[in-house]
Design a protein around this motif. Structure first.
Motif, PDB file in Angstrom:
ATOM      1  N   ARG A  72       0.873  -1.301   0.151  1.00 18.51           N
ATOM      2  CA  ARG A  72      -0.018   0.276  -0.005  1.00 18.51           C
ATOM      3  C   ARG A  72       0.879   1.330   0.002  1.00 18.51           C
ATOM      4  O   ARG A  72       0.291   2.354  -0.070  1.00 18.51           O
ATOM      5  N   SER A  73       2.225   1.240   0.300  1.00 21.37           N
ATOM      6  CA  SER A  73       3.057   2.391   0.285  1.00 21.37           C
ATOM      7  C   SER A  73       2.947   3.023  -1.191  1.00 21.37           C
ATOM      8  O   SER A  73       2.772   2.491  -2.158  1.00 21.37           O
ATOM      9  N   GLU A  74       3.448   4.368  -1.061  1.00 21.29           N
ATOM     10  CA  GLU A  74       3.397   5.150  -2.285  1.00 21.29           C
ATOM     11  C   GLU A  74       4.456   4.672  -3.095  1.00 21.29           C
ATOM     12  O   GLU A  74       4.583   4.835  -4.364  1.00 21.29           O
ATOM     13  N   ALA A  75       5.821   4.287  -2.558  1.00 19.15           N
ATOM     14  CA  ALA A  75       6.740   3.652  -3.213  1.00 19.15           C
ATOM     15  C   ALA A  75       6.467   2.434  -4.070  1.00 19.15           C
ATOM     16  O   ALA A  75       6.786   2.274  -5.282  1.00 19.15           O
ATOM     17  N   ALA A  76       5.474   1.686  -3.551  1.00 18.30           N
ATOM     18  CA  ALA A  76       5.261   0.462  -4.228  1.00 18.30           C
ATOM     19  C   ALA A  76       4.206   0.764  -5.410  1.00 18.30           C
ATOM     20  O   ALA A  76       4.129   0.260  -6.705  1.00 18.30           O
ATOM     21  N   GLY A  77       3.414   1.935  -5.115  1.00 17.80           N
ATOM     22  CA  GLY A  77       2.460   2.353  -5.959  1.00 17.80           C
ATOM     23  C   GLY A  77       3.237   2.810  -7.424  1.00 17.80           C
ATOM     24  O   GLY A  77       2.980   2.779  -8.440  1.00 17.80           O
ATOM     25  N   ALA A  78       4.252   3.793  -7.048  1.00 19.86           N
ATOM     26  CA  ALA A  78       5.001   4.621  -8.078  1.00 19.86           C
ATOM     27  C   ALA A  78       5.775   3.539  -9.010  1.00 19.86           C
ATOM     28  O   ALA A  78       5.723   3.336 -10.110  1.00 19.86           O
ATOM     29  N   GLY A  79       6.354   2.319  -8.214  1.00 18.32           N
ATOM     30  CA  GLY A  79       6.954   1.386  -8.761  1.00 18.32           C
ATOM     31  C   GLY A  79       6.136   0.565  -9.901  1.00 18.32           C
ATOM     32  O   GLY A  79       6.297   0.170 -11.061  1.00 18.32           O
ATOM     33  N   ALA A  80       4.839   0.358  -9.054  1.00 16.87           N
ATOM     34  CA  ALA A  80       3.790  -0.519 -10.146  1.00 16.87           C
ATOM     35  C   ALA A  80       3.486   0.369 -11.381  1.00 16.87           C
ATOM     36  O   ALA A  80       3.290  -0.387 -12.405  1.00 16.87           O
ATOM     37  N   SER A  81       3.397   1.577 -11.421  1.00 13.62           N
ATOM     38  CA  SER A  81       3.178   2.322 -12.427  1.00 13.62           C
ATOM     39  C   SER A  81       4.469   2.225 -13.354  1.00 13.62           C
ATOM     40  O   SER A  81       4.181   2.236 -14.901  1.00 13.62           O
ATOM     41  N   ILE A  82       5.607   1.923 -13.208  1.00 10.47           N
ATOM     42  CA  ILE A  82       6.831   1.741 -13.898  1.00 10.47           C
ATOM     43  C   ILE A  82       6.723   0.255 -14.555  1.00 10.47           C
ATOM     44  O   ILE A  82       6.660  -0.023 -15.739  1.00 10.47           O
ATOM     45  N   VAL A  83       6.385  -0.824 -13.791  1.00 11.17           N
ATOM     46  CA  VAL A  83       6.825  -2.241 -14.147  1.00 11.17           C
ATOM     47  C   VAL A  83       5.240  -2.718 -14.992  1.00 11.17           C
ATOM     48  O   VAL A  83       5.310  -3.515 -15.812  1.00 11.17           O
ATOM     49  N   SER A  84       4.471  -1.832 -14.858  1.00  9.57           N
ATOM     50  CA  SER A  84       3.176  -2.123 -15.658  1.00  9.57           C
ATOM     51  C   SER A  84       3.304  -1.820 -17.145  1.00  9.57           C
ATOM     52  O   SER A  84       2.563  -2.046 -17.920  1.00  9.57           O
ATOM     53  N   VAL A  85       4.249  -0.987 -17.269  1.00 14.05           N
ATOM     54  CA  VAL A  85       4.607  -0.812 -18.666  1.00 14.05           C
ATOM     55  C   VAL A  85       5.134  -2.091 -19.452  1.00 14.05           C
ATOM     56  O   VAL A  85       5.112  -2.009 -20.739  1.00 14.05           O
ATOM     57  N   TYR A  86       5.790  -2.713 -18.700  1.00 14.96           N
ATOM     58  CA  TYR A  86       6.680  -3.922 -19.591  1.00 14.96           C
ATOM     59  C   TYR A  86       5.720  -4.961 -19.984  1.00 14.96           C
ATOM     60  O   TYR A  86       5.038  -5.524 -19.114  1.00 14.96           O
ATOM     61  N   PRO A  87       5.637  -5.270 -21.155  1.00  8.62           N
ATOM     62  CA  PRO A  87       4.944  -6.310 -21.876  1.00  8.62           C
ATOM     63  C   PRO A  87       4.803  -7.449 -21.346  1.00  8.62           C
ATOM     64  O   PRO A  87       3.796  -8.172 -20.991  1.00  8.62           O
ATOM     65  N   GLN A  88       5.988  -8.054 -20.973  1.00  8.29           N
ATOM     66  CA  GLN A  88       6.299  -9.428 -20.138  1.00  8.29           C
ATOM     67  C   GLN A  88       5.628  -9.674 -18.790  1.00  8.29           C
ATOM     68  O   GLN A  88       4.881 -10.467 -18.592  1.00  8.29           O
ATOM     69  N   VAL A  89       5.639  -8.427 -18.221  1.00  2.00           N
ATOM     70  CA  VAL A  89       5.218  -8.429 -17.208  1.00  2.00           C
ATOM     71  C   VAL A  89       3.514  -8.437 -17.123  1.00  2.00           C
ATOM     72  O   VAL A  89       2.680  -9.187 -16.442  1.00  2.00           O
ATOM     73  N   ARG A  90       3.033  -7.729 -18.095  1.00  2.00           N
ATOM     74  CA  ARG A  90       1.480  -8.064 -18.300  1.00  2.00           C
ATOM     75  C   ARG A  90       1.003  -9.177 -18.691  1.00  2.00           C
ATOM     76  O   ARG A  90       0.056  -9.473 -18.365  1.00  2.00           O
ATOM     77  N   GLN A  91       1.712  -9.644 -19.546  1.00  4.27           N
ATOM     78  CA  GLN A  91       1.514 -10.805 -20.160  1.00  4.27           C
ATOM     79  C   GLN A  91       1.490 -11.999 -18.950  1.00  4.27           C
ATOM     80  O   GLN A  91       0.569 -12.899 -18.787  1.00  4.27           O
ATOM     81  N   ALA A  92       2.465 -11.974 -18.217  1.00  6.93           N
ATOM     82  CA  ALA A  92       2.440 -12.879 -17.217  1.00  6.93           C
ATOM     83  C   ALA A  92       1.424 -12.863 -16.265  1.00  6.93           C
ATOM     84  O   ALA A  92       0.607 -13.775 -15.635  1.00  6.93           O
ATOM     85  N   LEU A  93       0.944 -11.437 -16.010  1.00  8.05           N
ATOM     86  CA  LEU A  93       0.097 -11.115 -14.899  1.00  8.05           C
ATOM     87  C   LEU A  93      -1.456 -11.282 -15.660  1.00  8.05           C
ATOM     88  O   LEU A  93      -2.359 -11.660 -14.849  1.00  8.05           O
ATOM     89  N   LEU A  94      -1.597 -11.233 -16.946  1.00  7.71           N
ATOM     90  CA  LEU A  94      -2.747 -11.560 -17.672  1.00  7.71           C
ATOM     91  C   LEU A  94      -3.272 -12.876 -17.279  1.00  7.71           C
ATOM     92  O   LEU A  94      -4.348 -13.369 -16.936  1.00  7.71           O
ATOM     93  N   GLU A  95      -2.322 -13.940 -17.225  1.00  3.60           N
ATOM     94  CA  GLU A  95      -2.401 -15.358 -16.937  1.00  3.60           C
ATOM     95  C   GLU A  95      -3.024 -15.544 -15.873  1.00  3.60           C
ATOM     96  O   GLU A  95      -4.085 -16.094 -15.318  1.00  3.60           O
TER      97      GLU A  95
END
Ligand code: C5P
Length: 205
Positions: A72-95
């Motif tokens: 829930r921390s702001e650091a995790a939220g800001a980091g999430a917004s960065i990793v959510s751009v990576y297509p490989q991450v989105r694909q793995a989380l899609l599954e």
């Protein structure tokens, strides 16, 4: 039954998702937590810029980690917004998300691309919005409630930056699905937003 709830940061979709899931007896997944979890793992390894390491973390994600308060921390939220751009991450989380949605008795998923990408055949789709100022006010209230020092101007700037990143990325950007119903909660408290959301879902299913 699958209910998709999308919207920008701090629009209230998480609280709404939890209450709607309880109301209809469905399971609930706050999908922002998945991106936050991957980000936090990478931050700990000092590898926030490594998309492949992120995809590996996403594939091996332990659902129990989603309850970690650090997410829930702001650091995790800001980091999430960065990793959510990576297509490989989105694909793995899609599954991960499709598996979750397909299990009985059905589920409520909230995020940015549930109605457009993850569950395009959802029975009901809500797009929850609120003004950036109102979202900053709510986030400040929440952080103050946790005893944190709050700079509301900085929170507003962060929300605007995150909106921009979420809406302008090429891969699964934040946008309403064509068949989503938009719910503006700027002038609604949590109970009124919940009542409005249930009225919309009852009309759709
Ligand atoms: O909703 P929350 O603030 O927890 O999401 C954190 C970040 O994760 C968002 O800013 C967004 O970049 C990303 N996210 C996403 N797709 C989702 C949920 C979250 O890209 N379905």
């Amino acid at each position: 039954m699958i209910i998709a709830i999308d919207g920008p940061a701090a629009s209230g979709k998480g609280t709404l998702g939890r209450r709607i899931a309880a109301h209809y007896g469905l399971r609930h997944l706050d999908t922002g937590l998945l991106y936050r979890a991957v980000a936090l793992k990478l931050i700990h390894r000092d590898m926030l810029d490594d998309a492949d390491a992120g995809a590996e973390e996403a594939r091996t994600l332990d659902p129990a980690f989603l309850a970690d308060p650090m997410l829930r921390s702001e650091a995790a939220g800001a980091g999430a917004s960065i990793v959510s751009v990576y297509p490989q991450v989105r694909q793995a989380l899609l599954e991960f998300q499709r598996r979750f949605a397909s299990e009985a008795p059905g589920a409520v998923l909230d995020g940015r691309d549930i109605g457009t990408v993850i569950c395009p055949d959802a029975d009901a789709k809500l797009f929850v919005i609120a003004s950036a100022e109102e979202r900053a006010r709510r986030r400040a209230l929440e952080l103050r409630g946790r005893g944190e020092d709050v700079d509301e101007e900085a929170i507003l700037a962060d929300i605007r930056a995150r909106d921009h990143r979420d809406m302008s990325r090429a891969n699964a950007p934040l946008k309403a699905a064509d068949d989503a119903v938009t719910l503006d909660t700027t002038a609604l408290d949590a109970d009124a937003a919940f009542a409005a959301a249930v009225a919309i879902v009852d009309r759709l299913v």
